[in-house]
Design a protein around this motif. Sequence first.
Motif, mmCIF file in Angstrom:
data_model
loop_
_atom_site.group_PDB
_atom_site.id
_atom_site.type_symbol
_atom_site.label_atom_id
_atom_site.label_comp_id
_atom_site.label_asym_id
_atom_site.label_seq_id
_atom_site.Cartn_x
_atom_site.Cartn_y
_atom_site.Cartn_z
ATOM 1 N N ILE A 90 -27.222 83.679 62.689
ATOM 2 C CA ILE A 90 -26.911 84.224 61.287
ATOM 3 C C ILE A 90 -25.530 84.828 61.084
ATOM 4 O O ILE A 90 -25.220 85.568 60.159
ATOM 5 C CB ILE A 90 -28.071 85.336 61.019
ATOM 6 C CG1 ILE A 90 -27.733 86.586 62.056
ATOM 7 C CG2 ILE A 90 -29.372 85.033 60.822
ATOM 8 C CD1 ILE A 90 -28.536 87.939 61.748
ATOM 9 N N VAL A 91 -24.506 84.306 61.974
ATOM 10 C CA VAL A 91 -23.324 84.852 61.901
ATOM 11 C C VAL A 91 -22.307 83.735 61.490
ATOM 12 O O VAL A 91 -22.783 82.459 61.736
ATOM 13 C CB VAL A 91 -23.184 85.521 63.167
ATOM 14 C CG1 VAL A 91 -23.662 86.885 63.481
ATOM 15 C CG2 VAL A 91 -23.179 84.748 64.387
ATOM 16 N N GLU A 92 -20.973 83.974 61.553
ATOM 17 C CA GLU A 92 -19.929 82.897 61.320
ATOM 18 C C GLU A 92 -20.112 82.104 62.404
ATOM 19 O O GLU A 92 -20.185 82.207 63.776
ATOM 20 C CB GLU A 92 -18.864 83.633 61.257
ATOM 21 C CG GLU A 92 -18.466 84.684 60.197
ATOM 22 C CD GLU A 92 -17.386 85.324 60.169
ATOM 23 O OE1 GLU A 92 -16.856 86.165 59.178
ATOM 24 O OE2 GLU A 92 -16.445 85.263 61.107
ATOM 25 N N THR A 93 -19.633 80.928 62.095
ATOM 26 C CA THR A 93 -19.581 79.732 63.126
ATOM 27 C C THR A 93 -18.906 80.044 64.393
ATOM 28 O O THR A 93 -17.595 80.604 63.974
ATOM 29 C CB THR A 93 -19.203 78.461 62.644
ATOM 30 O OG1 THR A 93 -19.926 78.066 61.295
ATOM 31 C CG2 THR A 93 -19.252 77.167 63.335
ATOM 32 N N ALA A 142 -17.459 88.730 63.014
ATOM 33 C CA ALA A 142 -16.533 88.823 63.919
ATOM 34 C C ALA A 142 -15.482 90.189 63.941
ATOM 35 O O ALA A 142 -15.012 90.608 64.938
ATOM 36 C CB ALA A 142 -15.435 87.735 63.843
ATOM 37 N N ARG A 143 -15.116 90.438 62.591
ATOM 38 C CA ARG A 143 -14.276 91.602 62.392
ATOM 39 C C ARG A 143 -15.215 93.231 62.288
ATOM 40 O O ARG A 143 -14.658 94.054 61.954
ATOM 41 C CB ARG A 143 -13.263 91.355 61.387
ATOM 42 C CG ARG A 143 -12.428 90.390 61.613
ATOM 43 C CD ARG A 143 -11.352 90.244 60.344
ATOM 44 N NE ARG A 143 -10.400 89.149 60.907
ATOM 45 C CZ ARG A 143 -9.966 88.496 59.771
ATOM 46 N NH1 ARG A 143 -9.859 89.010 58.657
ATOM 47 N NH2 ARG A 143 -9.039 87.597 60.226
ATOM 48 N N ASN A 144 -16.407 92.790 62.093
ATOM 49 C CA ASN A 144 -17.344 93.900 61.787
ATOM 50 C C ASN A 144 -17.050 94.836 60.637
ATOM 51 O O ASN A 144 -17.236 95.821 60.736
ATOM 52 C CB ASN A 144 -17.441 94.948 62.984
ATOM 53 C CG ASN A 144 -18.628 95.794 63.003
ATOM 54 O OD1 ASN A 144 -19.658 95.562 61.964
ATOM 55 N ND2 ASN A 144 -18.559 96.994 63.603
ATOM 56 N N ARG A 145 -16.789 94.096 59.621
ATOM 57 C CA ARG A 145 -16.341 94.495 58.045
ATOM 58 C C ARG A 145 -16.748 93.569 56.982
ATOM 59 O O ARG A 145 -16.738 92.438 57.158
ATOM 60 C CB ARG A 145 -15.170 95.147 58.198
ATOM 61 C CG ARG A 145 -13.988 94.375 58.121
ATOM 62 C CD ARG A 145 -12.778 94.864 58.453
ATOM 63 N NE ARG A 145 -12.890 96.052 59.440
ATOM 64 C CZ ARG A 145 -11.680 96.498 60.053
ATOM 65 N NH1 ARG A 145 -10.422 96.043 60.130
ATOM 66 N NH2 ARG A 145 -12.020 97.107 60.880
ATOM 67 N N VAL A 146 -16.569 94.252 55.617
ATOM 68 C CA VAL A 146 -16.773 93.448 54.507
ATOM 69 C C VAL A 146 -15.464 92.984 54.171
ATOM 70 O O VAL A 146 -14.530 93.721 54.212
ATOM 71 C CB VAL A 146 -17.362 94.149 53.472
ATOM 72 C CG1 VAL A 146 -17.550 93.302 52.163
ATOM 73 C CG2 VAL A 146 -18.852 94.690 53.924
ATOM 74 N N LEU A 147 -15.350 91.552 53.881
ATOM 75 C CA LEU A 147 -13.873 91.051 53.699
ATOM 76 C C LEU A 147 -14.190 90.393 52.153
ATOM 77 O O LEU A 147 -15.316 89.877 51.845
ATOM 78 C CB LEU A 147 -13.294 89.979 54.685
ATOM 79 C CG LEU A 147 -13.133 90.517 56.051
ATOM 80 C CD1 LEU A 147 -12.947 89.280 57.067
ATOM 81 C CD2 LEU A 147 -12.148 91.537 55.922
ATOM 82 N N THR A 148 -13.316 89.709 51.590
ATOM 83 C CA THR A 148 -13.264 89.128 50.409
ATOM 84 C C THR A 148 -12.690 87.802 50.537
ATOM 85 O O THR A 148 -11.880 87.358 51.679
ATOM 86 C CB THR A 148 -12.524 89.735 49.128
ATOM 87 O OG1 THR A 148 -11.233 89.864 49.458
ATOM 88 C CG2 THR A 148 -13.014 91.156 48.818
ATOM 89 N N GLY A 149 -13.490 86.781 49.660
ATOM 90 C CA GLY A 149 -13.001 85.138 49.838
ATOM 91 C C GLY A 149 -13.335 84.609 48.321
ATOM 92 O O GLY A 149 -14.120 85.257 47.503
ATOM 93 N N LYS A 150 -12.897 83.380 48.454
ATOM 94 C CA LYS A 150 -13.258 82.573 47.421
ATOM 95 C C LYS A 150 -14.392 81.656 47.644
ATOM 96 O O LYS A 150 -14.080 80.712 48.644
ATOM 97 C CB LYS A 150 -12.157 81.688 46.581
ATOM 98 C CG LYS A 150 -12.456 81.086 45.495
ATOM 99 C CD LYS A 150 -11.158 80.817 44.581
ATOM 100 C CE LYS A 150 -10.372 79.701 45.441
ATOM 101 N NZ LYS A 150 -9.097 79.085 44.673
ATOM 102 N N VAL A 151 -15.326 81.261 46.653
ATOM 103 C CA VAL A 151 -16.379 80.158 47.113
ATOM 104 C C VAL A 151 -15.836 78.968 46.727
ATOM 105 O O VAL A 151 -15.297 78.724 45.660
ATOM 106 C CB VAL A 151 -17.838 80.373 46.409
ATOM 107 C CG1 VAL A 151 -18.784 79.280 46.431
ATOM 108 C CG2 VAL A 151 -18.193 81.610 46.589
ATOM 109 N N LEU A 152 -15.844 77.983 47.831
ATOM 110 C CA LEU A 152 -15.238 76.762 47.862
ATOM 111 C C LEU A 152 -16.463 75.636 47.625
ATOM 112 O O LEU A 152 -16.483 74.723 46.838
ATOM 113 C CB LEU A 152 -14.379 76.222 49.022
ATOM 114 C CG LEU A 152 -13.165 76.970 48.954
ATOM 115 C CD1 LEU A 152 -12.209 76.597 50.237
ATOM 116 C CD2 LEU A 152 -12.327 76.712 47.697
#
Length: 183
Positions: free
Chosen positions: A11-14, A79-89
């Motif tokens: 359930i985590v990042e690749t 990986a960083r144990n926090r909420v980050l932001t980004g753009k859906v591609l």
Amino acid sequence: MLASPPRMQGIVETGHSAKPAPAPAAAPAAFAAAFKEATDRDLLLLRAAIDRRLLDPARVERIRQSLKSGTQVSYLSTARNRVLTGKVLDISDERVMIQATDGQLRWLHFAAVVLDDAPRPDVAAKTSAGARFAPGDHVSFEDKRLVHRFGTVVRVNPKTVTVLCDGRQQRIAHAELARVVDI
């Protein structure tokens, strides 16, 4: 068109392994002790149960319906144990591709996306009005090293709450605490 996402491994990042989340138990020390003594089979069963819940088709579809290509979203980076932001591609059947603010592309599971309308009991407990905590309440918080801690309220002050955790008293801001609920 972007390459298809890797098959689901957890359930985590690749590239990262799944880690079980701390349980919202009233007796965290007992849970931690039991968790340390858990067999590999027990841990795999726990992971399977969590994956089944996160991969529930109704849950995934609700998240998919709220996502649109090009929109800004918040997501949990394990990986960083926090909420980050980004753009859906891109959005696939199993995952969503996010371009992080650092420019990196990441295939994430839908459960990693933080929806504003999603019910989050820990946030609700932090933002409830009035006298939120009383001596004897079981609470949780993240310490300076981002380790999830559990403790018992000893004293409530206007700006901070004194919490007994691991035999030590610590002063924690009200906003950093979440009430632990027995299930």
